[in-house]
Design an enzyme around this catalytic site. Structure first.
Site, short mmCIF file in Angstrom:
data_model
loop_
_atom_site.label_atom_id
_atom_site.label_comp_id
_atom_site.label_asym_id
_atom_site.label_seq_id
_atom_site.Cartn_x
_atom_site.Cartn_y
_atom_site.Cartn_z
N ASP A 1 -11.06 3.30 4.11
CA ASP A 1 -11.54 1.92 4.06
C ASP A 1 -13.07 1.86 3.96
OD1 ASP A 1 -9.67 -0.19 4.13
OD2 ASP A 1 -9.18 0.23 6.22
N LYS B 1 0.85 -1.20 0.00
CA LYS B 1 0.00 0.00 0.00
C LYS B 1 0.88 1.24 0.00
CE LYS B 1 -3.95 -2.18 2.23
NZ LYS B 1 -4.57 -2.63 3.48
N GLN C 1 -4.70 -1.29 9.58
CA GLN C 1 -4.74 -2.63 8.99
C GLN C 1 -5.41 -3.62 9.95
OE1 GLN C 1 -3.80 -3.38 5.86
NE2 GLN C 1 -4.15 -5.56 6.06
N1 GUN Z 1 -7.26 -6.45 6.16
C1 GUN Z 1 -7.63 -7.17 5.08
N2 GUN Z 1 -8.23 -6.38 4.15
C2 GUN Z 1 -8.24 -5.14 4.68
C3 GUN Z 1 -8.71 -3.90 4.20
O1 GUN Z 1 -9.27 -3.76 3.11
N3 GUN Z 1 -8.54 -2.84 5.04
C4 GUN Z 1 -7.96 -2.95 6.26
N4 GUN Z 1 -7.84 -1.86 7.02
N5 GUN Z 1 -7.50 -4.10 6.73
C5 GUN Z 1 -7.64 -5.18 5.94
#
Ligand code: GUN
Length: 294
Positions: A121, A54, A98
């Protein structure tokens, strides 16, 4: 194999190219560099890879990427105070914590601490409420990426029968909502659903987001259906090596489907591209600027 392959990598690369152009315009015209802060708690190897990717993609697009690594035993209070600090930081337009978080931390409390306008998100209850009621909030990245691929593949989705297998807050529920907003007739299936084979078998669109390796059998797929596989499962092979598989039995499903996403290289790359897009959207809204359309 008769299905055409929906190439998420290729599609994501095009979106990222477009995003880099938007960032350039925002910098030149408004002196605005969108910034994304990613918070990782602990050392889960899969989460570390996601966070690294990311951050790398954020910087490649010309945006500011900030990474905050916290120990596994960090208190909920300290994590929330970090989130609140980022809420106040004018160089940060998007905040992503995350998931999953360690068991001693209340995930919902952390998500609710994120300012809704910085919640790239789209997990905050304000944003899920806005999605459910047709408002203008932040939309979760993975489901939004799936909708973009579906529209690119099928054009208008109106009136199609869609099934979402899985009811998580992150993918299943917002996915169903987005399909409904596109005028699909939506079924949400889950672990207690009876006759899943029949539910899948009558669907023009199948979204598999359940986290069970190859749960959706190829023989269930309606001929010509479009199949989007959100699952990423690492399974152990007989030779002791591991292999990534989705929630759909890919080879058999590709014999019947009209179009299908592979794993890897389908939904996964789209999620990061949409995250960058959401960060630009968030930055523009916070500054009261129209998002550049390219
Ligand atoms: N863990 C797995 N997928 C995601 C996501 O799309 N966002 C976040 N914050 N954590 C994740």
């Amino acid at each position: 194999m008769s299905a055409s392959i929906i190439d998420g990598k290729d599609f994501a690369a095009k979106i990222k190219e477009n995003i880099a152009k938007q960032v350039k315009i925002l910098k030149e015209k408004y002196d605005l560099t969108p910034g994304l802060a990613v918070v990782l708690v602990g050392e889960d190897p899969a989460s570390q890879v996601y966070v690294r990717n990311k951050n790398k993609s954020t910087k490649e697009a010309g945006m500011n990427g900030y990474e905050y690594l916290m120990d596994d035993d960090v208190s909920e209070e300290i994590l929330i105070s970090k989130v609140k600090e980022l809420n106040q930081d004018p160089t940060v337009h998007g905040i992503l914590v995350q998931l999953p978080l360690p068991k001693h931390i209340n995930e919902a409390a952390v998500i609710e601490a994120i300012a809704p306008e910085k919640d790239v998100d789209g997990f905050h209850i304000i944003n899920s409420g806005l999605l459910a009621t047709g408002g203008k909030g932040m939309v979760p990245c993975t489901p939004l990426g799936c909708i973009m691929m579906l529209k690119e593949t099928l054009g208008n989705l109106s009136g199609l029968d869609a099934v979402v297998v899985g009811r998580s807050n992150i993918v299943g529920k917002p996915m169903a909502q987005l399909l409904l907003n596109e005028n699909c007739t939506v079924t949400i299936a889950h672990s207690r659903t009876k006759n899943l084979d029949q539910v899948v078998g009558r669907s023009d669109i199948v979204i598999a987001a359940v986290g069970v390796p190859e749960l959706v059998k190829g023989s269930w797929i309606k001929p010509g259906a479009t199949v989007i596989d959100v699952g990423i499962n690492r399974i152990l092979k007989e030779d002791g090596k591991t292999r990534l598989v989705g929630d759909v039995e890919f080879a058999a499903a590709a014999e019947r489907a009209g179009a299908i996403t592979p794993v890897p290289g389908g939904v996964g790359p789209m999620t990061i591209a949409v995250l960058l897009k959401n960060t630009i959207t968030a930055a523009c809204r916070q500054k009261g600027i129209e998002q550049p359309q390219i």
